[in-house]
Design a protein around this motif. Structure first.
Motif: not given
Length: 476
Positions: A178-190
């Protein structure tokens, strides 16, 4: 409802998982941890969010204010719901519904969507109230302060653990492509998915009371709620002791949130620490919740045994006053070593004051523990909001004055002037807050219990608690 009190656990046996009180203690503590983890989960990623969504400084501050505001209203409401429907249903729905805005936060595309999500994410901060209600229902008077304080302290760790946990989740996501710029989004979803799963666990593996769930007890006629037993919310609001504890919790938990929220910058500006070093110091103090809040509840119980209900109030007043004195001392510290010593003492005393507060709460009105816990819990967020406004206003005014006074002298000179001005302003703010906390500690002494209440608790301890403790002591 005396039948419930007779079966409450008289000790906190952390490894006795067959005991419903112990099992509930662990599940509610972990649920609380995850709620706070998700609530503050976006904090480590704010620079990424600002860049990704193009947030203005005002929008960034507004998101913080909205998160706190949502929690205030949720805490006021959830306590009354716990009294009516039981903590099991309330926590289940809070976790599963609260997971929705957490997940949606990872999908937002505009600043407005982000602000809305932050408002509703704040609702999961009400988890603290349910945790305190549930442990109050599960544990006997001789240990309830310790149980409440420990579950709250360990749950509060979620608000500090996200500083390490969320970046680790982001790093794991990035390692999967996953692109580093999008990592915060996946972290919140998890984080949201984990909260949802905890809701399912809460429903199937806990009970409202040691004897069973509210619905089952009512159906079996073992929990009969008469008009005499029903306590209206307005009646709770009329009890002056509830509002004193509201102010006390504003002066303890509320001030802890604000001090830790501003401490990173203060340490950097005052003692010229690196950002990473300052952040790690603040995190280490937050981790004192592992034992410090428990100590507050433990000593509350001990003083309660020695001096009755009045003893709990005396200890609360003492530790809160000490907290204010230490904060006043810290505000004037010019040496890093001295400052760290006072900061350690502040962390210890403020968290003990929080634990001591909820060693008193369960005895204010046993027929409306949820309502009382909700109002007092909301006080913490109100205190954080007011203290943050004070520090933000003083700091902003001082920095603007420094910029104006040094205009045209170069960026580095202006930056240093801002740093000095901010440090001085926040220091004076800590001094003011410390004085207010000391006064609040003295006001806490006005909390009184009637002779009937004192005698009833003494009788319950003699007739219900001691007989349960004697076999345990004999075996040991």
């Amino acid at each position: 409802m005396p039948i419930l009190a007779q079966e409450k656990s008289t000790k906190l046996s952390l490894l006795d998982f067959k005991n419903v009180s112990t099992r509930t203690f662990w599940i509610t503590s972990i649920s609380f941890f995850m709620c706070f983890f998700a609530w503050f989960g976006i904090v480590p990623f704010m620079p990424d969010v600002v860049k990704d969504l193009g947030l203005t400084p005002d929008q960034k501050w507004n998101s913080i204010i909205l998160a706190v505001s949502g929690t205030v209203f949720a805490r006021l409401l959830i306590g009354k719901l716990c009294d009516k429907y039981g903590p099991r249903y309330c926590y289940t729905y809070l976790l599963m519904l609260g997971a929705i805005p957490v997940v949606l936060c990872g999908l937002v595309q505009t600043p407005t969507q982000f602000l809305i999500c932050r408002l509703f994410i704040g609702f999961i901060g009400a988890s603290f109230v349910i945790t305190q209600v549930h442990t109050s229902l599960m544990f006997a008077p001789n240990i309830v302060g310790t149980a409440n304080a420990t579950s709250a302290g360990w749950g509060n760790l979620g608000g500090g653990a996200n500083r390490l946990g969320m970046p680790l989740i982001a790093a794991a996501v990035v390692s999967l492509g996953v692109a580093e710029a999008e990592a915060w989004r996946y972290s919140m979803i998890i984080a949201g998915v984990i909260c949802f799963c905890m809701g399912i666990i809460y429903f199937f593996f806990t009970k409202d009371t040691p004897k069973g769930n509210y619905s089952d007890l009512k159906a079996a006629g073992e929990m009969v709620v008469t008009k005499k037993d029903q306590i209206g919310f307005l009646e709770v609001l009329k009890d002056y002791r509830v509002w004193i504890l509201f102010i006390v919790y504003a002066a303890s938990f509320g001030i802890e949130l604000t001090v830790y929220g501003t401490m990173d910058d203060y340490l950097q500006n005052t003692f010229q620490l690196e950002r990473v070093t300052a952040g790690n110091l603040v995190l280490s103090f937050a981790l004192m919740n592992i034992f410090a809040r428990t100590l507050g509840g433990f000593f509350g119980d001990k003083f309660g045994k020695l001096r009755g209900l009045r003893g709990r109030v005396l200890f609360l007043s003492f530790i809160l006053t000490l907290q204010g004195i230490v904060l006043i001392s810290f505000s004037g510290a010019t040496s890093l070593i001295v400052g760290v010593v006072f900061l350690i003492m502040f962390s210890l005393s403020v968290q003990m004051a929080e634990g001591a507060t909820f060693s008193v709460v369960p005895f204010i009105n046993k027929k409306a523990i949820g309502a009382v816990s909700g109002i007092v819990g909301a006080g913490g967020n109100v205190g954080a909001f007011l203290a943050a406004i004070l520090l933000k206003t003083k700091s902003s005014f001082a920095e603007k004055a420094a910029i104006t006074a040094n205009e045209g002298l170069g960026a580095e000179v202006i930056k240093n002037a801002q740093s000095i001005a901010s440090s001085s302003a926040v220091s004076s703010g800590y001094l003011i807050i410390g004085v207010i906390v000391v006064l609040t500690g003295l006001v806490a002494l006005s909390i009184k219990f009637s002779k009937e209440e004192e005698q009833l608790e003494s009788k319950k301890y003699t007739e219900e608690i001691i007989p349960q403790l004697i076999p345990i002591n004999v075996k040991s």
